[in-house]
Design a protein around this motif. Structure first.
Motif, PDB file in Angstrom:
ATOM      1  N   TRP A 101      39.821 106.006 -19.224  1.00  0.00           N
ATOM      2  CA  TRP A 101      39.953 105.560 -20.466  1.00  0.00           C
ATOM      3  C   TRP A 101      40.948 105.747 -21.567  1.00  0.00           C
ATOM      4  CZ3 TRP A 101      33.949 106.905 -21.552  1.00  0.00           C
ATOM      5  CH2 TRP A 101      33.121 105.975 -20.771  1.00  0.00           C
ATOM      6  N   PHE A 135      41.390 106.342 -25.481  1.00  0.00           N
ATOM      7  CA  PHE A 135      40.113 107.316 -25.474  1.00  0.00           C
ATOM      8  C   PHE A 135      40.423 108.424 -25.656  1.00  0.00           C
ATOM      9  CE2 PHE A 135      36.773 109.635 -23.540  1.00  0.00           C
ATOM     10  CZ  PHE A 135      35.647 109.326 -24.239  1.00  0.00           C
ATOM     11  N   TYR A 137      36.644 108.750 -14.841  1.00  0.00           N
ATOM     12  CA  TYR A 137      37.086 107.845 -15.747  1.00  0.00           C
ATOM     13  C   TYR A 137      37.377 108.213 -17.357  1.00  0.00           C
ATOM     14  CZ  TYR A 137      32.061 108.983 -17.538  1.00  0.00           C
ATOM     15  OH  TYR A 137      31.135 109.744 -18.056  1.00  0.00           O
TER      16      TYR A 137
END
Length: 415
Positions: free
Chosen positions: A214, A220, A210
């Motif tokens: 992201w 991210f 993840y």
């Protein structure tokens, strides 16, 4: 029958990643026949210090229980002849070599399908058998750096840090085992084998999970967190008590509702509190965590766990290896197994976590090099005494080179 008792795997494997993948299959009953190259003294794992004598090591025991061993030099015509006879009887050829080596030594599906159309060829390599890095050797430490793991690990003001365990190797071994079982299922259903091109690099990138999602979709940028804190859940990290360390985590709101009163601040769980929600705790994490760290330092680990456990708040001590192995749950789950070895006596090691059915696995020590020569050559491959003698004379089973020759030959062969 054991779950995989009807599966035969010819394993051209060595060291950690490959043998770690196949040991779980051997524990489930698969017949794993290690092909050990006599030019290199067999699997290099036999010589890993500090706990080794001659051709036996505790490292090797860890990754090779329940397997069989035969010394075979695949670089000779005679050795290849033996190998091809074994392929005819096998379900899988499994290897962990450098990415260009399976093609060089002809152990891919196209090289073997004329012998056994249903053979599954699983190649666990450092970087895979395609791409610009395919010829590079792959090592766990290097891959933890390449895949971004080390940049994510450690304290924010410290250096990039590797995992304390060889997690790329071990994860790669498990991925290879899953690929093997998937390929085997398809081959038995369809009667046609295949290549399974598995790599440590693919595994390491895939395990970014993840944070990668992201990053690619929301921009991210992962950063190291103080005391191994979760990147989004607050609190969920290591906390120092008065006599040691523990992990406390609130992965759900109900856990925070229970924790706040136990640390003396029931008001923190109220809706109007700046700490009353996931987002509020994340936005105010610096203030909240500073207060929690001060509170947790006021009592011992056991004192905190004695109130956190009954409240069903995710928590636990940060054990050393000794404490982890002695934990009552480790014992209750039968995670310590024993085998008997002619050199080391009773050897204790951790069990495979793979569980299939209710039968307790049987554990046999790792084989000594070439221990299963007669079984493999005569029973499986079907050679009589005269044929074995000729194969030996033709160099099929090789002889041990001196250490300098071993190192030079290993480098040239991509091992």
């Amino acid at each position: 029958m054991k779950p995989l008792e009807d599966v035969r795997i010819i394993a051209v494997e060595q060291y950690g990643a490959g043998p770690f993948g196949s040991v779980h299959l051997a524990d489930l009953g698969a017949e794993v026949i290690k092909i050990e190259d006599p030019r290199f003294g067999g699997d290099v794992g036999r010589y890993v210090p500090p706990y080794f004598e001659e051709e036996d090591s505790l490292f090797f025991e860890t990754f090779n229980r329940n397997k069989k061993s035969v010394s075979l030099d695949l670089s000779t015509d005679a050795g290849r002849q033996v190998f091809e006879e074994l392929v005819k009887t096998a379900d899988v050829v499994y290897s962990n070599l450098r990415g260009d080596v399976p093609a060089k030594i002809k152990i891919r599906y196209d090289d073997l399908k004329h012998l056994n159309p249903a053979i599954v060829c699983v190649s666990l390599t450092g970087f895979g058998m395609t791409g610009p890095r395919q010829n590079e050797p792959g090592y766990d430490y290097v891959l933890q750096g390449l895949a971004g793991w080390m940049e994510l690990t450690g304290e924010p003001d410290g250096p990039p840090t590797k995992s304390g365990l060889s997690m790329v190797d071990y994860s790669g071994g498990l991925v290879a085992a899953i690929s093997l079982l998937g390929g085997l299922h398809a081959a038995r259903r369809d009667g046609v084998g295949m290549d399974c091109d598995v790599s440590l690099y693919d595994t390491a990138i895939g395990m970014l999970t993840y944070p990668a999602t992201w990053h690619m979709n929301a921009g991210f940028s992962p950063v190291r967190t103080h005391h191994s804190a979760h990147p989004s859940l607050v609190p969920f990290q290591a906390f120092e008590a008065s006599d040691g360390w523990m992990v406390v985590g609130c992965a759900k709101e109900k856990f925070w509702q229970r924790l706040a009163p136990l640390v003396g601040h029931p008001e923190w769980a109220e809706a109007e509190s700046p700490f009353g929600s996931f987002s509020g705790r994340q936005q105010n994490s610096v203030e909240l965590l500073a207060q929690l760290e001060a509170i947790f330092r006021t009592k011992t680990v056991d004192e905190w766990l004695s109130v956190l456990y009954p409240a069903s708040i995710p928590c636990g001590p940060i054990n050393d290896v000794e404490a982890a192995l002695k934990d009552e749950h480790t014992i209750a789950r039968n995670l310590i197994v024993e085998t008997e070895h002619p050199r080391f006596g009773t050897v204790k090691q951790v069990a495979s976590p793979v569980r299939v059915g209710n039968e307790t696995p049987e554990y046999r020590r790792a084989p000594q090099r070439n221990e299963d020569f007669d079984y493999v050559l005569r029973e499986l491959a079907g050679f009589d005494d005269d044929a074995v003698e000729k194969l030996s004379a033709d160099g099929a089973f090789g002889k041990r080179a001196d250490p300098v020759e071993v190192e030079t030959a290993a480098e040239a062969a991509g091992r």
